[in-house]
Each structure stands twice: as structure tokens, then as C-alpha cells.
Design a protein around this motif. Structure first.
Motif, PDB file in Angstrom:
ATOM      1  N   PRO A   6       1.696  -0.235  22.658  1.00 45.70           N
ATOM      2  CA  PRO A   6       2.599   0.950  22.048  1.00 45.70           C
ATOM      3  C   PRO A   6       2.180   2.649  23.111  1.00 45.70           C
ATOM      4  O   PRO A   6       3.319   2.774  23.412  1.00 45.70           O
ATOM      5  CB  PRO A   6       2.317   1.437  20.949  1.00 45.70           C
ATOM      6  CG  PRO A   6       1.627  -0.241  20.336  1.00 45.70           C
ATOM      7  CD  PRO A   6       0.855  -0.627  21.334  1.00 45.70           C
ATOM      8  N   ILE A   7       1.053   3.022  22.389  1.00 50.92           N
ATOM      9  CA  ILE A   7       1.107   4.660  23.718  1.00 50.92           C
ATOM     10  C   ILE A   7       1.163   4.032  25.181  1.00 50.92           C
ATOM     11  O   ILE A   7       1.883   4.802  25.690  1.00 50.92           O
ATOM     12  CB  ILE A   7      -0.146   4.924  23.093  1.00 50.92           C
ATOM     13  CG1 ILE A   7      -0.313   5.006  21.803  1.00 50.92           C
ATOM     14  CG2 ILE A   7      -0.386   6.361  24.312  1.00 50.92           C
ATOM     15  CD1 ILE A   7      -2.484   5.581  21.432  1.00 50.92           C
ATOM     16  N   ALA A   8       0.402   3.273  25.576  1.00 53.47           N
ATOM     17  CA  ALA A   8       0.752   2.939  26.845  1.00 53.47           C
ATOM     18  C   ALA A   8       2.115   2.816  27.430  1.00 53.47           C
ATOM     19  O   ALA A   8       3.029   3.481  28.530  1.00 53.47           O
ATOM     20  CB  ALA A   8      -0.022   2.014  27.487  1.00 53.47           C
ATOM     21  N   ASP A   9       2.809   1.775  26.853  1.00 48.70           N
ATOM     22  CA  ASP A   9       4.102   2.052  27.138  1.00 48.70           C
ATOM     23  C   ASP A   9       5.108   2.459  26.736  1.00 48.70           C
ATOM     24  O   ASP A   9       5.754   2.820  27.611  1.00 48.70           O
ATOM     25  CB  ASP A   9       4.923   0.318  25.908  1.00 48.70           C
ATOM     26  CG  ASP A   9       4.049  -1.096  25.584  1.00 48.70           C
ATOM     27  OD1 ASP A   9       3.291  -0.990  26.921  1.00 48.70           O
ATOM     28  OD2 ASP A   9       4.335  -1.845  25.767  1.00 48.70           O
ATOM     29  N   ALA A  10       4.906   3.396  26.048  1.00 49.24           N
ATOM     30  CA  ALA A  10       6.066   4.521  25.702  1.00 49.24           C
ATOM     31  C   ALA A  10       5.670   5.747  26.754  1.00 49.24           C
ATOM     32  O   ALA A  10       6.601   6.297  27.316  1.00 49.24           O
ATOM     33  CB  ALA A  10       5.327   5.832  24.247  1.00 49.24           C
ATOM     34  N   LEU A  11       4.200   6.046  27.340  1.00 50.33           N
ATOM     35  CA  LEU A  11       4.333   7.026  28.630  1.00 50.33           C
ATOM     36  C   LEU A  11       4.984   6.351  29.753  1.00 50.33           C
ATOM     37  O   LEU A  11       5.556   6.967  30.474  1.00 50.33           O
ATOM     38  CB  LEU A  11       1.836   7.276  28.331  1.00 50.33           C
ATOM     39  CG  LEU A  11       1.632   7.798  27.756  1.00 50.33           C
ATOM     40  CD1 LEU A  11       0.208   7.792  27.964  1.00 50.33           C
ATOM     41  CD2 LEU A  11       2.422   9.457  27.774  1.00 50.33           C
TER      42      LEU A  11
END
Length: 91
Positions: A6-11
Motif C-alpha cells: 500500500p505504501i509503495a503503491d501510493a507513492l
């Protein structure tokens, strides 16, 4: 999927929305197997599943600006993949 997804996706989503089309590549690599698997579950044909998966990624890319929460890219993409598979079944 992955703990940090989720963090990598958001970035990655934010980078794409700012104009960095290359930032979509890591999202495709991260979710490719899952999307193919989902599409195959509906279509039971590898070639049709690959076509539906490609359609899903194209739709996701072109409609990325409609994603309300960039950290929810994975679940959102799976809904798009399901719909692409259902559309392929109807044709």
C-alpha cells in the motif's frame, strides 16, 4: 499482497499522476501474476486471461485519476480485472 505494497503503491500512483508514466511499471510488475490469476479464474483460457489482464492495466492507467485512495490501488485494480474478465466472457 505484500506488506509494503500500500505504501509503495501510493507513492507510485502519485508519481504517475504527476506525469511520471514510468512509475506505472512497478505496479504492473507487482500485480501482474495476481491479475492474470484472477482473469484466468473467470476465463479458463490463458490467452483470454492475458488479454483481459492487459485491458485491466490499460483501464487502470487511463482512469488512475479516479482512484480515491492511492494506497488502495491493488483492490481497485482487482475490481477492474474482474470487470474486464466479465466483459470478455460476454463477448
Amino acid at each position: 499482497m505484500f506488506r509494503t505494497a500500500p505504501i509503495a503503491d501510493a507513492l507510485a500512483v502519485r508519481r504517475v499522476l504527476r506525469g511520471d508514466a514510468n512509475a506505472f511499471g512497478p505496479l504492473v510488475r507487482r500485480y501482474h501474476r495476481a491479475v492474470i490469476g484472477l482473469c484466468y479464474g473467470y476465463l479458463r483460457n490463458r490467452a483470454d486471461a492475458e488479454d483481459a489482464a492487459q485491458e485491466a492495466f490499460i483501464r487502470a492507467y487511463t482512469r488512475l485519476n479516479t482512484l480515491a485512495d492511492p494506497a488502495r490501488f491493488g483492490p481497485w485494480l482487482m475490481i477492474i480485472a474482474r470487470n474486464a474478465s466479465l466483459n470478455a466472457q460476454a463477448n
